[in-house]
Write an enzyme that holds these catalytic residues in place. Structure first.
Site, mmCIF file in Angstrom:
data_model
loop_
_atom_site.group_PDB
_atom_site.id
_atom_site.type_symbol
_atom_site.label_atom_id
_atom_site.label_comp_id
_atom_site.label_asym_id
_atom_site.label_seq_id
_atom_site.Cartn_x
_atom_site.Cartn_y
_atom_site.Cartn_z
ATOM 1 N N ASP A 12 153.800 47.576 45.348
ATOM 2 C CA ASP A 12 153.598 47.980 43.954
ATOM 3 C C ASP A 12 154.718 48.878 43.422
ATOM 4 O OD1 ASP A 12 151.297 46.514 43.531
ATOM 5 O OD2 ASP A 12 149.986 48.117 44.247
ATOM 6 N N ARG A 92 148.687 63.374 49.237
ATOM 7 C CA ARG A 92 149.026 63.099 47.833
ATOM 8 C C ARG A 92 149.456 64.335 47.047
ATOM 9 N NH1 ARG A 92 150.047 58.461 49.256
ATOM 10 N NH2 ARG A 92 148.807 56.675 48.603
ATOM 11 N N ASP A 121 143.688 57.819 44.383
ATOM 12 C CA ASP A 121 145.035 58.378 44.383
ATOM 13 C C ASP A 121 145.562 58.661 42.982
ATOM 14 O OD1 ASP A 121 145.233 58.588 47.110
ATOM 15 O OD2 ASP A 121 145.981 56.553 47.355
ATOM 16 N N SER A 172 146.538 46.396 52.291
ATOM 17 C CA SER A 172 147.203 47.526 51.650
ATOM 18 C C SER A 172 147.113 48.715 52.611
ATOM 19 C CB SER A 172 146.504 47.836 50.329
ATOM 20 O OG SER A 172 146.843 49.137 49.911
#
Ligand code: ARG
Length: 343
Positions: A12, A92, A121, A172
């Protein structure tokens, strides 16, 4: 327009890099934050330049990740819904902080990330970026805004002459030292057993060694400092434990998780070091805390895990909880003996 892109090198974010350039004519600066995602890091800088980045940063944040995030998680026995050690959730905010700092330094007009509208996220990135950015720097989330699907990302890349590695097509993956998350594909069916090709850090217990692994882990005020009497660097210790414990078939997690946006999702993880250290730490607490302390701490630990999962790392409440957690870890020092056998 100058855009700083949080770049993992994955499908992505690679598609976004092309999109930002071609569709919006942006000048893209990529930032990859190294939190121990070993495999994914290979060739990431080269890839960014190949896809047209004007500048690339790789920030080594491994030590900061372990000492400022992971160690706090150990002290709080942090397992979301009792099972997930929060690898992605812990990383994150650190990634977002590094990206924001670079955006400010570079005088960027915007920051971009590759999160979808379904996951947690996006919240973790948006909340932390807002805390560290200047108000005139915009946050772009092209995958969310354009409702980009994985197959469209693949299309953007192939149409522009870039190859897509086959591993990107199946699952993923999000990986750092604390956990490896595997989502998508067949795993979306909660009735299906995760296939062996989903795992990289752990062997299946059936195939693990017949010899048990014995280990002694020493803690100092809640923080692991020695393995088998040997003083170890924080990053090296986690890497070492992932390897030796994973080889004995321990560290797989398979759960139905309650996401922040309200979805239930089937999540598969590997986290040998995390599960080992948290279990050892919790056992030591059982040894030294009073029953009242243990019961109160269970509530605090759960609140800490929920907050971190929900992307509220930068909320001052998390710092207050850390003060309580640190105080309750004052006497959590000593050795824990473990046996790891066939998972
Ligand atoms: N469900 C986990 C979390 O929200 C992991 C998400 C990881 N993302 C991925 N693309 N595999 O923290």
């Amino acid at each position: 327009m100058k855009v700083v892109l949080a770049y993992s090198g994955g499908l992505d974010t690679s598609a976004i890099l092309v999109l930002l350039r071609k569709k919006y004519g942006a000048e893209v600066i990529t930032v990859t934050v190294d939190v121990g995602q070993e495999e994914e890091l290979k060739g990431v800088e080269e890839k960014a330049y190949k896809l047209g980045a004007v500048k690339h940063y790789t920030v080594d944040a491994k030590k900061e990740f372990v000492e400022e995030h992971v160690f706090k998680a150990i002290k709080a026995n942090a397992l979301y819904e009792g099972m997930y050690p929060l690898g992605t959730a812990l990383a994150r905010p650190l990634i977002a902080k590094k990206v924001a700092e670079i955006a400010v330094k570079e005088g960027a007009d915007a920051v971009a990330h590759g999160c979808t509208s379904k996951g947690n996220d996006q919240i973790r990135f948006d909340v932390t970026l807002k805390a560290y950015l200047k108000p005139d720097i915009k946050i772009l989330a092209p995958v969310r805004e354009l409702r980009l699907t994985r197959s469209e990302s693949i299309k953007i890349l192939t149409e522009n002459g870039y190859e897509v590695p086959s591993s990107h097509k199946k699952y993923s993956i999000d990986e750092n030292m604390w956990s490896r998350s595997i989502e998508g594909g067949i795993l979306d069916d909660p009735f299906a057993e995760p296939p062996e090709d989903a795992f990289e850090w752990t062997v299946t217990p059936e195939k693990a060694s017949d010899e048990p692994l014995y280990m002694v882990i020493e803690f100092d005020r809640g923080v692991p400092i020695r393995v088998n009497g040997e003083k170890m660097d924080s990053v090296a210790m986690i890497t070492y434990l992932n390897k030796v414990v994973g080889a004995h078939g321990f560290g797989r997690i398979d759960l139905i998780e309650s996401r922040v946006v309200g979805l239930k999702s089937r999540e598969v993880y590997e986290a040998p070091a995390a599960l080992t250290l948290i279990e050892a730490h919790q056992d030591l607490e059982r040894m030294v805390l009073t029953p009242k302390e243990l019961r109160f701490k269970r509530l605090i630990d759960e609140m800490w895990s929920d907050m971190v999962y929900q992307g509220l790392w930068v909320d001052p409440m998390r710092e207050h909880l850390d003060l309580v957690v640190d105080s309750m870890n004052r006497y959590v020092s000593g050795e824990v003996r473990l046996k790891v056998y066939k998972g």
